[in-house]
Design a protein around this motif. Structure first.
Motif, PDB file in Angstrom:
ATOM      1  N   ALA A  81       0.840  -1.193   0.000  1.00  0.00           N
ATOM      2  CA  ALA A  81       0.000   0.000   0.000  1.00  0.00           C
ATOM      3  C   ALA A  81       0.881   1.251   0.000  1.00  0.00           C
ATOM      4  O   ALA A  81       2.108   1.163  -0.098  1.00  0.00           O
ATOM      5  CB  ALA A  81      -0.917  -0.014   1.221  1.00  0.00           C
ATOM      6  N   LEU A  82       0.242   2.396   0.136  1.00  0.00           N
ATOM      7  CA  LEU A  82       0.933   3.681   0.143  1.00  0.00           C
ATOM      8  C   LEU A  82       0.815   4.337   1.523  1.00  0.00           C
ATOM      9  O   LEU A  82      -0.179   4.129   2.229  1.00  0.00           O
ATOM     10  CB  LEU A  82       0.331   4.612  -0.911  1.00  0.00           C
ATOM     11  CG  LEU A  82       0.649   4.245  -2.362  1.00  0.00           C
ATOM     12  CD1 LEU A  82      -0.430   4.761  -3.303  1.00  0.00           C
ATOM     13  CD2 LEU A  82       2.011   4.800  -2.757  1.00  0.00           C
ATOM     14  N   PRO A  83       1.777   5.169   1.908  1.00  0.00           N
ATOM     15  CA  PRO A  83       1.706   5.858   3.207  1.00  0.00           C
ATOM     16  C   PRO A  83       0.769   7.068   3.136  1.00  0.00           C
ATOM     17  O   PRO A  83       1.188   8.225   3.238  1.00  0.00           O
ATOM     18  CB  PRO A  83       3.156   6.271   3.456  1.00  0.00           C
ATOM     19  CG  PRO A  83       3.725   6.442   2.084  1.00  0.00           C
ATOM     20  CD  PRO A  83       3.052   5.405   1.216  1.00  0.00           C
ATOM     21  N   ILE A  84      -0.512   6.779   2.968  1.00  0.00           N
ATOM     22  CA  ILE A  84      -1.550   7.804   2.817  1.00  0.00           C
ATOM     23  C   ILE A  84      -2.640   7.539   3.844  1.00  0.00           C
ATOM     24  O   ILE A  84      -3.102   6.403   3.981  1.00  0.00           O
ATOM     25  CB  ILE A  84      -2.159   7.760   1.401  1.00  0.00           C
ATOM     26  CG1 ILE A  84      -1.109   8.100   0.344  1.00  0.00           C
ATOM     27  CG2 ILE A  84      -3.358   8.687   1.281  1.00  0.00           C
ATOM     28  CD1 ILE A  84      -1.610   7.901  -1.085  1.00  0.00           C
ATOM     29  N   ALA A  85      -3.074   8.560   4.566  1.00  0.00           N
ATOM     30  CA  ALA A  85      -4.203   8.427   5.482  1.00  0.00           C
ATOM     31  C   ALA A  85      -5.501   8.447   4.668  1.00  0.00           C
ATOM     32  O   ALA A  85      -5.792   9.428   3.976  1.00  0.00           O
ATOM     33  CB  ALA A  85      -4.201   9.558   6.507  1.00  0.00           C
ATOM     34  N   GLU A  86      -6.258   7.375   4.747  1.00  0.00           N
ATOM     35  CA  GLU A  86      -7.418   7.201   3.862  1.00  0.00           C
ATOM     36  C   GLU A  86      -8.583   8.118   4.236  1.00  0.00           C
ATOM     37  O   GLU A  86      -8.919   8.280   5.408  1.00  0.00           O
ATOM     38  CB  GLU A  86      -7.883   5.737   3.901  1.00  0.00           C
ATOM     39  CG  GLU A  86      -9.045   5.459   2.959  1.00  0.00           C
ATOM     40  CD  GLU A  86      -9.268   3.980   2.699  1.00  0.00           C
ATOM     41  OE1 GLU A  86     -10.166   3.640   1.909  1.00  0.00           O
ATOM     42  OE2 GLU A  86      -8.523   3.156   3.281  1.00  0.00           O
ATOM     43  N   ARG A  87      -9.216   8.674   3.187  1.00  0.00           N
ATOM     44  CA  ARG A  87     -10.416   9.510   3.361  1.00  0.00           C
ATOM     45  C   ARG A  87     -11.498   9.100   2.372  1.00  0.00           C
ATOM     46  O   ARG A  87     -12.318   9.909   1.968  1.00  0.00           O
ATOM     47  CB  ARG A  87     -10.044  10.981   3.150  1.00  0.00           C
ATOM     48  CG  ARG A  87      -9.096  11.553   4.207  1.00  0.00           C
ATOM     49  CD  ARG A  87      -8.630  12.946   3.825  1.00  0.00           C
ATOM     50  NE  ARG A  87      -9.760  13.834   3.597  1.00  0.00           N
ATOM     51  CZ  ARG A  87      -9.708  14.930   2.825  1.00  0.00           C
ATOM     52  NH1 ARG A  87      -8.574  15.232   2.192  1.00  0.00           N
ATOM     53  NH2 ARG A  87     -10.753  15.697   2.680  1.00  0.00           N
ATOM     54  N   SER A  88     -11.501   7.829   1.972  1.00  0.00           N
ATOM     55  CA  SER A  88     -12.464   7.373   0.965  1.00  0.00           C
ATOM     56  C   SER A  88     -13.879   7.228   1.519  1.00  0.00           C
ATOM     57  O   SER A  88     -14.853   7.215   0.765  1.00  0.00           O
ATOM     58  CB  SER A  88     -12.031   6.011   0.404  1.00  0.00           C
ATOM     59  OG  SER A  88     -12.181   4.995   1.379  1.00  0.00           O
ATOM     60  N   GLU A  89     -13.995   7.070   2.841  1.00  0.00           N
ATOM     61  CA  GLU A  89     -15.274   6.930   3.540  1.00  0.00           C
ATOM     62  C   GLU A  89     -16.014   5.638   3.206  1.00  0.00           C
ATOM     63  O   GLU A  89     -17.213   5.528   3.432  1.00  0.00           O
ATOM     64  CB  GLU A  89     -16.179   8.150   3.278  1.00  0.00           C
ATOM     65  CG  GLU A  89     -15.563   9.449   3.767  1.00  0.00           C
ATOM     66  CD  GLU A  89     -16.470  10.646   3.560  1.00  0.00           C
ATOM     67  OE1 GLU A  89     -17.531  10.482   2.919  1.00  0.00           O
ATOM     68  OE2 GLU A  89     -16.120  11.739   4.026  1.00  0.00           O
ATOM     69  N   ALA A  93     -12.677   1.103   5.223  1.00  0.00           N
ATOM     70  CA  ALA A  93     -11.502   1.959   5.059  1.00  0.00           C
ATOM     71  C   ALA A  93     -10.433   1.637   6.101  1.00  0.00           C
ATOM     72  O   ALA A  93     -10.728   1.184   7.210  1.00  0.00           O
ATOM     73  CB  ALA A  93     -11.897   3.423   5.163  1.00  0.00           C
ATOM     74  N   SER A  94      -9.197   1.903   5.729  1.00  0.00           N
ATOM     75  CA  SER A  94      -8.074   1.720   6.643  1.00  0.00           C
ATOM     76  C   SER A  94      -8.016   2.868   7.642  1.00  0.00           C
ATOM     77  O   SER A  94      -8.355   4.010   7.326  1.00  0.00           O
ATOM     78  CB  SER A  94      -6.774   1.686   5.835  1.00  0.00           C
ATOM     79  OG  SER A  94      -5.656   1.925   6.663  1.00  0.00           O
ATOM     80  N   HIS A  95      -7.526   2.552   8.846  1.00  0.00           N
ATOM     81  CA  HIS A  95      -7.357   3.584   9.877  1.00  0.00           C
ATOM     82  C   HIS A  95      -5.952   3.543  10.475  1.00  0.00           C
ATOM     83  O   HIS A  95      -5.739   4.027  11.583  1.00  0.00           O
ATOM     84  CB  HIS A  95      -8.408   3.405  10.973  1.00  0.00           C
ATOM     85  CG  HIS A  95      -9.821   3.522  10.488  1.00  0.00           C
ATOM     86  ND1 HIS A  95     -10.392   4.725  10.128  1.00  0.00           N
ATOM     87  CD2 HIS A  95     -10.766   2.577  10.271  1.00  0.00           C
ATOM     88  CE1 HIS A  95     -11.641   4.530   9.725  1.00  0.00           C
ATOM     89  NE2 HIS A  95     -11.888   3.232   9.785  1.00  0.00           N
ATOM     90  N   ASN A  96      -5.006   2.971   9.737  1.00  0.00           N
ATOM     91  CA  ASN A  96      -3.651   2.857  10.287  1.00  0.00           C
ATOM     92  C   ASN A  96      -2.642   3.791   9.634  1.00  0.00           C
ATOM     93  O   ASN A  96      -1.432   3.635   9.821  1.00  0.00           O
ATOM     94  CB  ASN A  96      -3.167   1.402  10.194  1.00  0.00           C
ATOM     95  CG  ASN A  96      -2.950   0.937   8.753  1.00  0.00           C
ATOM     96  OD1 ASN A  96      -3.121   1.701   7.798  1.00  0.00           O
ATOM     97  ND2 ASN A  96      -2.579  -0.332   8.595  1.00  0.00           N
TER      98      ASN A  96
END
Length: 395
Positions: A81-89, A93-96
């Motif tokens: 994956a990428l080091p991005i904080a997810e905001r896809s809703e 969704a990931s929370h790490n």
């Protein structure tokens, strides 16, 4: 294209969607992906394959040997994956702090589906299929590392072909896109550290200020491709990082660090950049009394689809109901499947998974994907391997 896998794949839809969403919720970055690897191993268990894991990375290589004699074909999916904080809703969704914003979770689930489809027909399979689950695609050269650890000879014989799909959340759902020859660009980088002397912001004449020098270098780098490389040979060069060591508003920086990202499609263009751009940056710095340290970083090569193999792939895809598009120009993005294609003739195919209502682009923290097409993705991968082995067996 033979539809024997299409009917079977539809029965796997719920399972593949569940696995994909499990992977999406627990993304991992880089080469060490223990949780992701655990899911892959769990899903491959019981399929009667020879399983190997990586020594220096969390890769998984699974070898399926058919009952009939024949060559080997390699199918690949990336895992990281990428080091991005997810905001896809999305509910899963990931929370790490990491995110599968490039669709690698779909790649893994689709390849797991292909593995299950082919394993159920082992008695009819004319040869061997190697399933490569690869960490570190996002800048870590995991594909090259898997090759160094023996991927190409994992089955005991060198594969005659290699295939991979890459989903795109902005391409209409179900559309298949590829082209013979260069498919995606090479990716390189150049780090520059411009060194002056620093000093008091009120007395710049008593210092050697690297900030305006860096500004001049930025303009020169951004315009380099347009004036040094033929317009018919695409190249994209961008300054992506900029930082000075000044810690106060009234202090002149002593050092400015910059980084450029470089995309090219030909060895000629890449060599021009590698040779001439550092020389230009050095000359600008020295002209203003600064020193500069330049580090050119070679990364992924051009992703080149084998022309003959790709024309064959296109002929098979044309038999499907999906919309098949022959890409007019290569993408300037990059892919480390390029390393495998340097070793084995093969093809990368883009697959449209745009969700209803659209999506932000790949690598966005709001990217969303239509995972109801995983059965189609799995069937396509299985069919490519099956038909390629049959083609050799019949010749």
């Amino acid at each position: 294209m033979d539809d024997i896998f299409d009917a079977d794949s539809r029965m796997l839809t719920d399972r593949l969607v569940a696995v994909r969403r499990e992977l999406h919720a627990q993304p991992e970055v880089g080469l060490d992906l223990p949780a992701t690897q655990k899911v892959i191993l769990r899903e491959l268990a019981g399929l009667g394959m020879e399983i190997m894991t990586g020594r220096s990375l969390s890769s998984v290589t699974a070898v399926l040997r058919g009952a009939r004699p024949g060559p080997a074909v390699l199918l690949r999916a990336d895992m990281d994956a990428l080091p991005i904080a997810e905001r896809s809703e999305v509910p899963y969704a990931s929370h790490n702090g990491a995110m599968h914003a490039c669709g690698h979770d779909l790649h893994m689930a689709g390849l797991l589906g292909a593995a299950r489809l082919l394993a159920t027909r082992r008695d009819e399979l004319a040869g061997t299929v190697v399933f490569a689950f690869q960490p570190g695609e996002e800048g870590f050269a995991g594909g090259r590392m898997m090759i160094e650890e023996g991927l190409v000879t994992a089955s005991g014989t060198r594969p005659v072909a290699a295939y991979a799909t890459h989903v795109d959340c902005e391409t209409p759902r179900g559309r298949l896109i590829t082209r013979p020859g260069p498919m995606m660009a090479s990716a390189s980088g150049m780090k520059m550290s411009v060194r002056g002397t620093g000093g008091h912001a009120a007395r710049p004449h008593q210092a050697v200020d690297p900030v305006p020098v860096a500004a001049e270098i930025i303009l020169a780098v951004q315009t380099f491709a347009a004036r040094r490389i033929a317009a018919t040979d695409p190249a994209v060069i961008s300054i992506t990082r900029l930082h000075s060591d000044a810690e106060a508003g009234n202090v002149l920086a002593g050092t400015v660090d910059l980084e450029a990202n470089i995309r090219t499609l030909s060895p000629t263009a890449l060599e021009t950049v590698r040779t001439d751009l550092p020389a230009l940056v050095t000359a600008i710095a020295e002209a203003h009394g600064c020193r500069v340290d330049v580090q050119f970083i070679d990364s992924y090569p051009v992703t080149v689809n084998d022309p003959s193999e790709t024309e064959w792939v296109l002929s098979l895809l044309d038999e499907r109901p999906e919309d098949v598009v022959r890409l007019a120009e290569p993408s300037m993005a990059s892919e480390d499947f390029a390393y495998i294609l340097e070793e084995i003739p093969g093809t990368l195919v883009f697959f449209g998974v745009e969700p209803e209502g659209g999506s932000a682009p790949l690598h966005s923290d709001r990217a969303r994907f239509d995972d109801t097409l995983l059965a189609t993705q799995a069937a396509i991968m299985a069919q490519l391997a099956w038909r390629r082995l049959e083609r050799t067996a019949d010749s």
